[in-house]
Design a protein around this motif. Structure first.
Motif, PDB file in Angstrom:
ATOM      1  N   ARG A  36       0.859  -1.178   0.000  1.00 45.46           N
ATOM      2  CA  ARG A  36       0.000   0.000   0.000  1.00 45.46           C
ATOM      3  C   ARG A  36       0.896   1.230   0.000  1.00 45.46           C
ATOM      4  N   THR A  38       0.693   5.714   0.320  1.00 45.62           N
ATOM      5  CA  THR A  38      -0.120   6.873   0.648  1.00 45.62           C
ATOM      6  C   THR A  38       0.491   8.093  -0.010  1.00 45.62           C
ATOM      7  N   GLU A  39      -0.342   8.813  -0.739  1.00 46.30           N
ATOM      8  CA  GLU A  39       0.110  10.029  -1.396  1.00 46.30           C
ATOM      9  C   GLU A  39       0.438  11.081  -0.349  1.00 46.30           C
ATOM     10  N   LYS A  58      -4.438  10.348  -0.059  1.00 45.84           N
ATOM     11  CA  LYS A  58      -5.154   9.118  -0.390  1.00 45.84           C
ATOM     12  C   LYS A  58      -4.225   7.912  -0.302  1.00 45.84           C
ATOM     13  N   THR A  59      -4.780   6.789   0.140  1.00 43.63           N
ATOM     14  CA  THR A  59      -4.029   5.538   0.214  1.00 43.63           C
ATOM     15  C   THR A  59      -4.492   4.617  -0.904  1.00 43.63           C
ATOM     16  N   LYS A  60      -3.526   3.954  -1.519  1.00 41.30           N
ATOM     17  CA  LYS A  60      -3.796   3.048  -2.633  1.00 41.30           C
ATOM     18  C   LYS A  60      -3.241   1.670  -2.283  1.00 41.30           C
ATOM     19  N   TYR A  61      -4.032   0.645  -2.550  1.00 42.62           N
ATOM     20  CA  TYR A  61      -3.617  -0.745  -2.330  1.00 42.62           C
ATOM     21  C   TYR A  61      -3.388  -1.382  -3.689  1.00 42.62           C
ATOM     22  N   GLU A  62      -2.195  -1.927  -3.901  1.00 42.90           N
ATOM     23  CA  GLU A  62      -1.867  -2.515  -5.194  1.00 42.90           C
ATOM     24  C   GLU A  62      -2.410  -3.934  -5.309  1.00 42.90           C
ATOM     25  N   GLU A 147      -7.859  -7.433  -7.510  1.00 45.71           N
ATOM     26  CA  GLU A 147      -7.977  -6.069  -6.988  1.00 45.71           C
ATOM     27  C   GLU A 147      -8.727  -6.185  -5.674  1.00 45.71           C
ATOM     28  N   GLU A 149      -9.891  -3.713  -1.866  1.00 47.83           N
ATOM     29  CA  GLU A 149     -10.031  -2.355  -1.351  1.00 47.83           C
ATOM     30  C   GLU A 149      -9.050  -2.029  -0.232  1.00 47.83           C
ATOM     31  N   TRP A 150      -8.749  -2.990   0.627  1.00 54.44           N
ATOM     32  CA  TRP A 150      -7.737  -2.770   1.664  1.00 54.44           C
ATOM     33  C   TRP A 150      -7.343  -4.106   2.264  1.00 54.44           C
TER      34      TRP A 150
END
Length: 169
Positions: A36, A38-39, A58-62, A147, A149-150
């Motif tokens: 993950r 976080t911007e 924003k946090t992104k999970y790959e 994919e 979400e977390w």
């Protein structure tokens, strides 16, 4: 059980299992890492604008990719078909196409030591059959890209205390 505080050696990356719908996936041989990011958002305050403040954004999970040897087990294919069910001409089965996935990591003795939960996962890419080569001597691998979400670590899963020597130093 309390976690082992004397463990020095890291866990091996080949002792893991993946499950969804309460069942472990058969023939699984590889999974890409959980990541993950976080911007960072800069913010400047009036009167204090010499230095920019750095705030989490924003946090992104790959996505993760799972690979398994092709067998008669149809778990990957069945799940992938829920997203694009061309036989019934529906775009997706909204009731079941998302699943919670569990990643279990085991210690050298085969005891579960770590567990991570991936929430609301769905199949984004599905490769039913790899490139086939009559002159090769390799296992046929199917892949799915999930994919989700977390993810979070299941803190209820802890390793039993080691019976080996304590860490030196």
């Amino acid at each position: 059980m309390s976690a082992s505080t004397n463990r020095f050696d890291p866990y091996r990356n080949f002792r893991f299992k993946i499950k969804w719908d309460g069942l472990y996936v058969a023939g699984l041989s590889k999974m890409t890492g959980l990541k993950r990011s976080t911007e960072m958002t800069e913010w400047r305050e009036a009167g204090e604008n010499i230095v920019a403040r750095k705030l989490p954004g924003k946090t992104k999970y790959e996505a993760v990719t799972l690979e398994a040897g092709i067998t008669y087990d149809t778990a990957f294919e069945d799940w992938a078909n829920l997203v694009n069910d061309f036989a019934s001409h529906s775009r997706m089965d909204l009731g079941d196409f998302r699943k919670n996935v569990t990643v279990d990591v085991f210690n050298e003795a085969g005891v579960k030591a770590l567990s991570y939960n991936l929430y609301r996962a769905w199949v984004a890419d599905y490769q039913a059959v790899p490139d086939l080569d009559a002159s090769a001597n390799a296992v046929a691998i199917t892949t799915v890209k999930l994919e989700f979400e977390w993810f979070e670590r299941d803190v209820a899963v802890t390793e039993a205390a080691d019976r080996g020597p304590a860490r030196i130093g």
